[in-house]
Design a protein around this motif. Structure first.
Motif, PDB file in Angstrom:
ATOM      1  N   LEU A 187     -15.990 -10.257  10.727  1.00  0.00           N
ATOM      2  CA  LEU A 187     -16.975  -9.204  10.469  1.00  0.00           C
ATOM      3  C   LEU A 187     -16.300  -7.928   9.999  1.00  0.00           C
ATOM      4  O   LEU A 187     -16.860  -7.177   9.196  1.00  0.00           O
ATOM      5  N   SER A 188     -15.085  -7.657  10.478  1.00  0.00           N
ATOM      6  CA  SER A 188     -14.414  -6.403  10.142  1.00  0.00           C
ATOM      7  C   SER A 188     -14.181  -6.272   8.648  1.00  0.00           C
ATOM      8  O   SER A 188     -14.148  -5.168   8.119  1.00  0.00           O
ATOM      9  N   VAL A 189     -13.993  -7.401   7.960  1.00  0.00           N
ATOM     10  CA  VAL A 189     -13.782  -7.352   6.522  1.00  0.00           C
ATOM     11  C   VAL A 189     -15.072  -6.961   5.808  1.00  0.00           C
ATOM     12  O   VAL A 189     -15.053  -6.345   4.752  1.00  0.00           O
ATOM     13  N   MET A 190     -16.243  -7.305   6.392  1.00  0.00           N
ATOM     14  CA  MET A 190     -17.526  -6.998   5.769  1.00  0.00           C
ATOM     15  C   MET A 190     -17.914  -5.537   5.948  1.00  0.00           C
ATOM     16  O   MET A 190     -18.864  -5.071   5.330  1.00  0.00           O
ATOM     17  N   GLU A 191     -17.189  -4.828   6.803  1.00  0.00           N
ATOM     18  CA  GLU A 191     -17.611  -3.485   7.195  1.00  0.00           C
ATOM     19  C   GLU A 191     -17.868  -2.569   6.002  1.00  0.00           C
ATOM     20  O   GLU A 191     -18.816  -1.783   5.989  1.00  0.00           O
ATOM     21  N   ALA A 192     -17.046  -2.669   4.947  1.00  0.00           N
ATOM     22  CA  ALA A 192     -17.198  -1.768   3.811  1.00  0.00           C
ATOM     23  C   ALA A 192     -18.508  -1.984   3.066  1.00  0.00           C
ATOM     24  O   ALA A 192     -18.967  -1.102   2.347  1.00  0.00           O
ATOM     25  N   ALA A 193     -19.117  -3.166   3.230  1.00  0.00           N
ATOM     26  CA  ALA A 193     -20.368  -3.453   2.526  1.00  0.00           C
ATOM     27  C   ALA A 193     -21.589  -2.969   3.287  1.00  0.00           C
ATOM     28  O   ALA A 193     -22.699  -3.010   2.766  1.00  0.00           O
ATOM     29  N   THR A 234     -14.565   1.167  -3.964  1.00  0.00           N
ATOM     30  CA  THR A 234     -15.043   2.134  -2.976  1.00  0.00           C
ATOM     31  C   THR A 234     -16.103   1.491  -2.099  1.00  0.00           C
ATOM     32  O   THR A 234     -16.730   0.499  -2.479  1.00  0.00           O
ATOM     33  N   ARG A 235     -16.299   2.076  -0.938  1.00  0.00           N
ATOM     34  CA  ARG A 235     -17.378   1.605  -0.069  1.00  0.00           C
ATOM     35  C   ARG A 235     -18.727   1.775  -0.753  1.00  0.00           C
ATOM     36  O   ARG A 235     -19.608   0.922  -0.634  1.00  0.00           O
ATOM     37  N   ALA A 236     -18.901   2.886  -1.481  1.00  0.00           N
ATOM     38  CA  ALA A 236     -20.183   3.152  -2.139  1.00  0.00           C
ATOM     39  C   ALA A 236     -20.497   2.061  -3.161  1.00  0.00           C
ATOM     40  O   ALA A 236     -21.640   1.579  -3.240  1.00  0.00           O
ATOM     41  N   TRP A 237     -19.477   1.654  -3.955  1.00  0.00           N
ATOM     42  CA  TRP A 237     -19.703   0.588  -4.938  1.00  0.00           C
ATOM     43  C   TRP A 237     -20.074  -0.725  -4.239  1.00  0.00           C
ATOM     44  O   TRP A 237     -21.022  -1.404  -4.623  1.00  0.00           O
ATOM     45  N   LEU A 238     -19.336  -1.072  -3.199  1.00  0.00           N
ATOM     46  CA  LEU A 238     -19.582  -2.343  -2.521  1.00  0.00           C
ATOM     47  C   LEU A 238     -20.926  -2.335  -1.806  1.00  0.00           C
ATOM     48  O   LEU A 238     -21.644  -3.340  -1.794  1.00  0.00           O
ATOM     49  N   GLN A 239     -21.272  -1.202  -1.208  1.00  0.00           N
ATOM     50  CA  GLN A 239     -22.566  -1.101  -0.540  1.00  0.00           C
ATOM     51  C   GLN A 239     -23.712  -1.275  -1.535  1.00  0.00           C
ATOM     52  O   GLN A 239     -24.708  -1.934  -1.252  1.00  0.00           O
ATOM     53  N   LYS A 240     -23.540  -0.701  -2.723  1.00  0.00           N
ATOM     54  CA  LYS A 240     -24.587  -0.816  -3.739  1.00  0.00           C
ATOM     55  C   LYS A 240     -24.713  -2.256  -4.224  1.00  0.00           C
ATOM     56  O   LYS A 240     -25.813  -2.806  -4.321  1.00  0.00           O
ATOM     57  N   ALA A 241     -23.558  -2.887  -4.513  1.00  0.00           N
ATOM     58  CA  ALA A 241     -23.582  -4.262  -5.010  1.00  0.00           C
ATOM     59  C   ALA A 241     -24.142  -5.217  -3.960  1.00  0.00           C
ATOM     60  O   ALA A 241     -25.015  -6.041  -4.244  1.00  0.00           O
ATOM     61  N   ALA A 242     -23.634  -5.095  -2.730  1.00  0.00           N
ATOM     62  CA  ALA A 242     -24.088  -5.982  -1.662  1.00  0.00           C
ATOM     63  C   ALA A 242     -25.514  -5.665  -1.246  1.00  0.00           C
ATOM     64  O   ALA A 242     -26.300  -6.559  -0.933  1.00  0.00           O
ATOM     65  N   GLY A 243     -25.868  -4.382  -1.262  1.00  0.00           N
ATOM     66  CA  GLY A 243     -27.203  -3.978  -0.824  1.00  0.00           C
ATOM     67  C   GLY A 243     -28.291  -4.521  -1.723  1.00  0.00           C
ATOM     68  O   GLY A 243     -29.342  -4.969  -1.255  1.00  0.00           O
ATOM     69  N   THR A 244     -28.051  -4.529  -3.028  1.00  0.00           N
ATOM     70  CA  THR A 244     -29.039  -5.070  -3.965  1.00  0.00           C
ATOM     71  C   THR A 244     -29.270  -6.554  -3.723  1.00  0.00           C
ATOM     72  O   THR A 244     -30.393  -7.042  -3.712  1.00  0.00           O
ATOM     73  N   CYS A 253     -10.005  -3.880  -0.150  1.00  0.00           N
ATOM     74  CA  CYS A 253      -9.723  -2.913  -1.218  1.00  0.00           C
ATOM     75  C   CYS A 253     -10.707  -1.749  -1.153  1.00  0.00           C
ATOM     76  O   CYS A 253     -10.334  -0.592  -1.379  1.00  0.00           O
ATOM     77  N   ALA A 254     -11.978  -2.047  -0.839  1.00  0.00           N
ATOM     78  CA  ALA A 254     -12.976  -0.978  -0.719  1.00  0.00           C
ATOM     79  C   ALA A 254     -12.689  -0.094   0.487  1.00  0.00           C
ATOM     80  O   ALA A 254     -12.859   1.128   0.430  1.00  0.00           O
ATOM     81  N   GLN A 255     -12.240  -0.682   1.586  1.00  0.00           N
ATOM     82  CA  GLN A 255     -11.851   0.118   2.751  1.00  0.00           C
ATOM     83  C   GLN A 255     -10.658   1.006   2.403  1.00  0.00           C
ATOM     84  O   GLN A 255     -10.565   2.144   2.877  1.00  0.00           O
ATOM     85  N   LEU A 256      -9.747   0.492   1.590  1.00  0.00           N
ATOM     86  CA  LEU A 256      -8.567   1.258   1.169  1.00  0.00           C
ATOM     87  C   LEU A 256      -8.915   2.345   0.159  1.00  0.00           C
ATOM     88  O   LEU A 256      -8.115   3.249  -0.079  1.00  0.00           O
ATOM     89  N   ASP A 257     -10.107   2.246  -0.468  1.00  0.00           N
ATOM     90  CA  ASP A 257     -10.485   3.172  -1.532  1.00  0.00           C
ATOM     91  C   ASP A 257      -9.439   3.111  -2.646  1.00  0.00           C
ATOM     92  O   ASP A 257      -8.980   4.132  -3.164  1.00  0.00           O
ATOM     93  N   ALA A 258      -9.075   1.875  -3.020  1.00  0.00           N
ATOM     94  CA  ALA A 258      -7.926   1.662  -3.893  1.00  0.00           C
ATOM     95  C   ALA A 258      -8.326   1.407  -5.338  1.00  0.00           C
ATOM     96  O   ALA A 258      -9.375   0.824  -5.617  1.00  0.00           O
ATOM     97  N   TYR A 259      -7.464   1.833  -6.243  1.00  0.00           N
ATOM     98  CA  TYR A 259      -7.524   1.416  -7.642  1.00  0.00           C
ATOM     99  C   TYR A 259      -6.669   0.161  -7.766  1.00  0.00           C
ATOM    100  O   TYR A 259      -5.513   0.143  -7.312  1.00  0.00           O
ATOM    101  N   ALA A 260      -7.201  -0.893  -8.391  1.00  0.00           N
ATOM    102  CA  ALA A 260      -6.452  -2.139  -8.519  1.00  0.00           C
ATOM    103  C   ALA A 260      -6.653  -2.729  -9.915  1.00  0.00           C
ATOM    104  O   ALA A 260      -7.773  -2.706 -10.446  1.00  0.00           O
TER     105      ALA A 260
END
Length: 447
Positions: A76-82, A373-383, A418-425
C-alpha cells in the motif's frame, strides 16, 4: 518505544480479529464523527482527526501482525502518491515507518533460530553479532554483524511462525479487500493481494531469495549504476549478505536534494526495465525501503525474496502497446488488446475509449525527461478510479492477464516511488534502450 514479541501471533482467530478491528474501528469513528458534525463541530477538523486516527490504527495493526499483513501494508505504501492529498498526508509518516520498523523479536528467539539454521556453533562464523535488530521486514528482521573474515554483514532472520501467519493473513485480507477502500480511497487492493498470495511459498524459503540475489549480484558486479550486496551464507530461514551503507529512498523522499531525487528516480526506473534484460529476473517488491542511494551515486538494491522469472526480458507485446499509445495509433492498439486478452470476454471497447483512458498515463514518454509528481499521479489515477467517469467504465471492460500482473504492479510501483521522490526521470531513453517492442524497428518486427 517498540515492544518485544516472542514470535508472530499465530492463532488464526486472534489475527483475524485484529485485522477485522481496522474496518470496524474506522466505521465506528466515522459514526462518532458524523454525530459530532450534527452537534456543530468543524467538519474539516473532525475529518482530519478521524483520518489520522484511522491511519494510526491501520499501520499499528499491520506492523504488529507482520506476516502478510505487514507485506500488504508495504505494498500500500507504494500507492500512497496516487491517493488524493487530503487523504494521503496522515499516512505518510506511518507508511514510511512500516517500511522499516516493527516490534522486534527478542534476542533469545533470534539465537534459537540461528542455532536451527546455521548450527549451534554459529557464533564461530561471526566476529561479532548485534542482538538489537536494525530493521524489520515483512516476515523477518535484520541484524548487523561482522563475518569471520572481517566483512560487515546483514543477517536476516525469519520470524517463528511466519509461514503460518503469512498464509493466514493473505486469506483474511482477501475477505476484507473491499473495506480497505475506506482507508485509502481510489486503490484496488485485490490484484495486489492475489499476487502476494501467489508468491507466498517462494518468499518463505530464504534459499530462493539468496539464489535470486546471487543472480542480480553477478549481473551487476562492477556496474556503475547499481550495487547488489553479495550473499555470504544462506539457509531456509536465515540469509547473510554483505552490509550496504547508503541513504534509503524513504529518507530522500522526506528531505533529499533535487539532485538526489532525480538520480534516485532515474536509476530506479532504469533498474526495473533493465534487470529483466540483464538478469532474466524482475525485482518484484517495489517499496522505498528496498532501495538506497550510495554516496558515489549508485542505486543499492536489497531484498530479493519476491522476483519474477523473465528469461526473455519484458514482454515485447508490452513495448508494442506503449509505442502505439505514444503514437496515438489507437485502432491498432485496441486490436492488440483484444488479441492478447486485455479485454474481458464478452466486453467491447472502442478506439476512442482506449484513447481517453490511456492518454494520462503516456505523459512520461512524450518528452525526453518527465517530472513525476504526486499531483500528476493523483490526476491520472483519480480519473481512472472515479466511479462516474467514462474512464472508469472503460476500466471495467479491461483485463490483466496473469502473466502481466507482476510486471504492471512493479512498473506502477516504480512510478509511484518516482512521484513520491518528485523526480525528473528520462523515461523515453530508458524505454528505448530496455523495453522490447518499443522502438520502431522492434515494433515493426512484431507486425
Amino acid at each position: 518505544m517498540m515492544v518485544g514479541v516472542a514470535e508472530i501471533p499465530r492463532k488464526s482467530s486472534s489475527r483475524t480479529a485484529k485485522l477485522a478491528s481496522i474496518p470496524l474501528g474506522i466505521a465506528g469513528r466515522a459514526a462518532v464523527g458524523f454525530g459530532r458534525r450534527l452537534a456543530g463541530g468543524d467538519r474539516d477538523e473532525i475529518d482530519a482527526e478521524l483520518t489520522a486516527k484511522a491511519a494510526e490504527q491501520l499501520f499499528s495493526v499491520l506492523g504488529e501482525l507482520k506476516g502478510g499483513a505487514m507485506k500488504f501494508g508495504q505494498a500500500l505504501s507504494v500507492m500512497e502518491a496516487a491517493v488524493p492529498e487530503e487523504f494521503a498526508e496522515p499516512y505518510r509518516e506511518a507508511l514510511t515507518k512500516l517500511q522499516s520498523e516493527a516490534p522486534p523479536l527478542p534476542a533469545k528467539a533470534v539465537h534459537r533460530m540461528l542455532d536451527q539454521q546455521l548450527g549451534t556453533r554459529w557464533r564461530e562464523r561471526f566476529a561479532s553479532f548485534d542482538d538489537v535488530p536494525t530493521a524489520s521486514a515483512s516476515i523477518g528482521q535484520v541484524h548487523r554483524a561482522v563475518w569471520s573474515d572481517g566483512r560487515e554483514v546483514a543477517v536476516k532472520v525469519q520470524y517463528p511462525g511466519a509461514d503460518e501467519a503469512l498464509r493466514a493473513d493473505l486469506r483474511t485480507l482477501q475477505r476484507f479487500a473491499g473495506l480497505f477502500a475506506t482507508v485509502m480511497p481510489g486503490t484496488d487492493v485485490r490484484p495486489v493481494l492475489d499476487e502476494l498470495s501467489a508468491r507466498t511459498e517462494e518468499e518463505l524459503d530464504y534459499r530462493i531469495e539468496a539464489d535470486n540475489q546471487r543472480a542480480f549480484a553477478r549481473a551487476f558486479d562492477g556496474d556503475p549504476r547499481f550495487l547488489v550486496p553479495h550473499v555470504v551464507a544462506s539457509a531456509p530461514k536465515v540469509v547473510v549478505t554483505e552490509w550496504l551503507s547508503a541513504t534509503p529512498l524513504s529518507a530522500i523522499i522526506q528531505k533529499g536534494t533535487r539532485e538526489q531525487r532525480n538520480r534516485a528516480g532515474g536509476l530506479l526506473a532504469e533498474f526495473h526495465f533493465a534487470s529483466p534484460a540483464q538478469v532474466g529476473l524482475l525485482h518484484s517488491d517495489p517499496h522505498p525501503g528496498n532501495f538506497m542511494l550510495l554516496d558515489d551515486g549508485r542505486l543499492g538494491i536489497i531484498d530479493f525474496g519476491a522476483t519474477a522469472s523473465m528469461p526473455d526480458g519484458l514482454p515485447a507485446v508490452l513495448g508494442r502497446m506503449v509505442r502505439l499509445a505514444v503514437d496515438e495509433r489507437f485502432d491498432e492498439l485496441t486490436e492488440l488488446l483484444y488479441t492478447n486478452r486485455f479485454v474481458l470476454p464478452g466486453k467491447e471497447v472502442t478506439d476512442r475509449e482506449i484513447a481517453d483512458y490511456l492518454r494520462p498515463f503516456t505523459d512520461p514518454i512524450r518528452a525526453e525527461s518527465f517530472h513525476f509528481t504526486r499531483a500528476w499521479l493523483q490526476k491520472a489515477a483519480g480519473t481512472a478510479t472515479d466511479f462516474s467517469s467514462p474512464q472508469f467504465r472503460t476500466a471495467r471492460t479491461l483485463n490483466l492477464p496473469p502473466e502481466y500482473v507482476s510486471v504492471f504492479r512493479v512498473l506502477l510501483g516504480s512510478v509511484g516511488i518516482c512521484a513520491q521522490l518528485d523526480a525528473y526521470a528520462p523515461y523515453m531513453r530508458i524505454l528505448s534502450e530496455w523495453l522490447p517492442g518499443f522502438t520502431d524497428d522492434r515494433s515493426e518486427a512484431l507486425e
